[in-house]
Design an enzyme around this catalytic site. Sequence first.
Site, PDB file in Angstrom:
ATOM      1  N   SER A   1      61.682  21.654 -60.425  1.00  0.00           N
ATOM      2  CA  SER A   1      62.371  20.757 -59.718  1.00  0.00           C
ATOM      3  C   SER A   1      62.891  21.088 -58.205  1.00  0.00           C
ATOM      4  O   SER A   1      63.142  20.026 -57.492  1.00  0.00           O
ATOM      5  CB  SER A   1      63.339  20.046 -60.680  1.00  0.00           C
ATOM      6  OG  SER A   1      64.342  20.979 -60.963  1.00  0.00           O
TER       7      SER A   1
ATOM      8  N   LYS B   1      70.381  22.165 -53.048  1.00  0.00           N
ATOM      9  CA  LYS B   1      69.774  21.169 -54.003  1.00  0.00           C
ATOM     10  C   LYS B   1      70.730  20.063 -54.534  1.00  0.00           C
ATOM     11  O   LYS B   1      71.787  20.146 -54.571  1.00  0.00           O
ATOM     12  CB  LYS B   1      69.130  22.006 -55.253  1.00  0.00           C
ATOM     13  CG  LYS B   1      68.509  21.039 -56.284  1.00  0.00           C
ATOM     14  CD  LYS B   1      67.790  21.916 -57.413  1.00  0.00           C
ATOM     15  CE  LYS B   1      67.231  21.022 -58.229  1.00  0.00           C
ATOM     16  NZ  LYS B   1      66.819  21.854 -59.545  1.00  0.00           N
TER      17      LYS B   1
ATOM     18  N   SER C   1      62.720  26.061 -62.500  1.00  0.00           N
ATOM     19  CA  SER C   1      63.016  25.067 -61.399  1.00  0.00           C
ATOM     20  C   SER C   1      63.357  25.760 -60.163  1.00  0.00           C
ATOM     21  O   SER C   1      63.103  25.188 -59.064  1.00  0.00           O
ATOM     22  CB  SER C   1      63.901  24.125 -61.667  1.00  0.00           C
ATOM     23  OG  SER C   1      63.282  22.971 -62.513  1.00  0.00           O
TER      24      SER C   1
HETATM   25  N1  GLN Z   1      59.927  21.709 -65.556  1.00  0.00           N
HETATM   26  C1  GLN Z   1      60.869  22.163 -66.749  1.00  0.00           C
HETATM   27  C2  GLN Z   1      61.374  20.410 -66.938  1.00  0.00           C
HETATM   28  O1  GLN Z   1      60.947  19.677 -66.692  1.00  0.00           O
HETATM   29  C3  GLN Z   1      61.829  22.841 -65.978  1.00  0.00           C
HETATM   30  C4  GLN Z   1      62.857  21.995 -65.198  1.00  0.00           C
HETATM   31  C5  GLN Z   1      64.062  22.843 -64.626  1.00  0.00           C
HETATM   32  O2  GLN Z   1      64.208  24.022 -64.480  1.00  0.00           O
HETATM   33  N2  GLN Z   1      64.859  22.045 -64.190  1.00  0.00           N
HETATM   34  O3  GLN Z   1      62.410  20.451 -67.747  1.00  0.00           O
END
Ligand code: GLN
Length: 489
Positions: free
Chosen positions: A153, A78, A177
């Site tokens: 994400s 990632k 994410s």
């Molecule tokens: N969707 C959540 C956020 O926007 C979690 C994102 C994540 O785990 N990086 O913060």
Amino acid sequence: MDLYALTIHEARELLDRGEVSSTELTEAVLERIYALDNEIKAYLTLTPELAMEQAAEADRRLAAGERTPLLGIPLAIKDVLCLEGVPTTCGSRILENFIPPYDATVVARLREMGAVFLGKTNTDEFAMGSSTENSAFFTTRNPWDLTRVPGGSSGGSAAAIAADLCLGALGTDTGGSVRQPAALCGVTGLKPSYGRVSRYGLVAYASSLDQVGTFGKDVVDAAILLQAIAGHDPRDSTSMDLPVPDYLAALKAPDVRGLRVGVPQEYFIEGMQPEVEKGVRAAIAQLADMGAEIVEISLPHTEYALPVYYLIAPAEASANLARYDGVRYGLSVAAKDLWETYRRTRGQGFGPEVKRRIMLGTYALSAGYYDAYYLKAGQVRTLIKQDFERAFEQVDVIVCPTSPTTAFRIGERIDDPLQMYLADIFTISVNLAGVCGISIPCGFDDQELPIGLQVIGPAFGEERILSLAHAYQQATEWHKHRPSLPIPA
Ligand code: GLN
């Protein structure tokens, strides 16, 4: 044989027996990427030269008799994790030209073990989002339906696994994410306990929640990757100095008989997609058939998880992102004085969701509001953590849905932040409590979109969730389904 379709453990046997070389395997995956990634858009940056060099080196080590789990295995990383000499953008314009001079600890470990790096995968900007639509560059498409999001994400890593564009991948999970995109793409995704894996070289979003996680085509592969990256790192004081168990040994004799499996009543809510509930309930029934003891439990502070998260995460983000000032690295928009340089750099470099979070976080931390918001959120976070501690006195693991819906359409939620935030309603508590969770495929909805089952374990109880998830995969075939994509010639 389609080499790109292999799991890590299947490829391992062929490599160790000398039936396939890492060079052949890596070429097959790169060919697949060239043929399909224009459609899927999982990768932000490809590193084919690096990959072929590493594959050649792995073949030399194999020929010299080395036999280690990740030697010669092509992986995706990632794009919030530093890979030396390769752009690390975090899906943001502000880091578009940033080339880190060092490896994240997790990347360095994989490199030493002889893994092959195919490239960096797409992400919502600074990992803020649930769909990859917040990436400044493009949206990744769900391999099961190209009009839908892969989740986020870490959507690039999840889509890359689902479309066989890598054998394994790293992601990060601050509020869901890894697990949520794993669920939406029908793959296996593990978020380790906070402190299990080093965050050194992971570009910080919310430091008390961020954790590096692993994606695989099955539980065994997710465990192999965890084994490689877990453990204390003197460069991250929040990584715990605890022995790392043998995760693969925990998978040797998959058996759930007598295991107490908690089902939290708060995780089956009004408004969730009925087919998701049906799929998850069927998986629970399957676990009962396999001999698990199903126990109804309660996690009473669940309803506060989302508001608590959206105070703590933006507060930490607003502090972490203060470093992008156009002075030391990244985008720099010259202006008449320093303040104007800051203003223009940050104004042009950050996208709308990142700006929203910085404003929310700055507000929550400001004098006069700190006690009412940030401090209070911290107190409620403790209650959420205690919910899990009490639950784990009663049960060994907890099972529930990973996401309230299957993959939604690209564009459907982008103008409605609250709808987007709800995508993580079942995953966020796990981060707030610092415990571990894994998402595994457990069925499909009537659109043939994958449904994810989340298995949650206590802090540093990764063996438990891996072993239950593996037992489920031994008894079912859901994880073996693949989206139908054109096969490269
Ligand atoms: N969707 C959540 C956020 O926007 C979690 C994102 C994540 O785990 N990086 O913060």
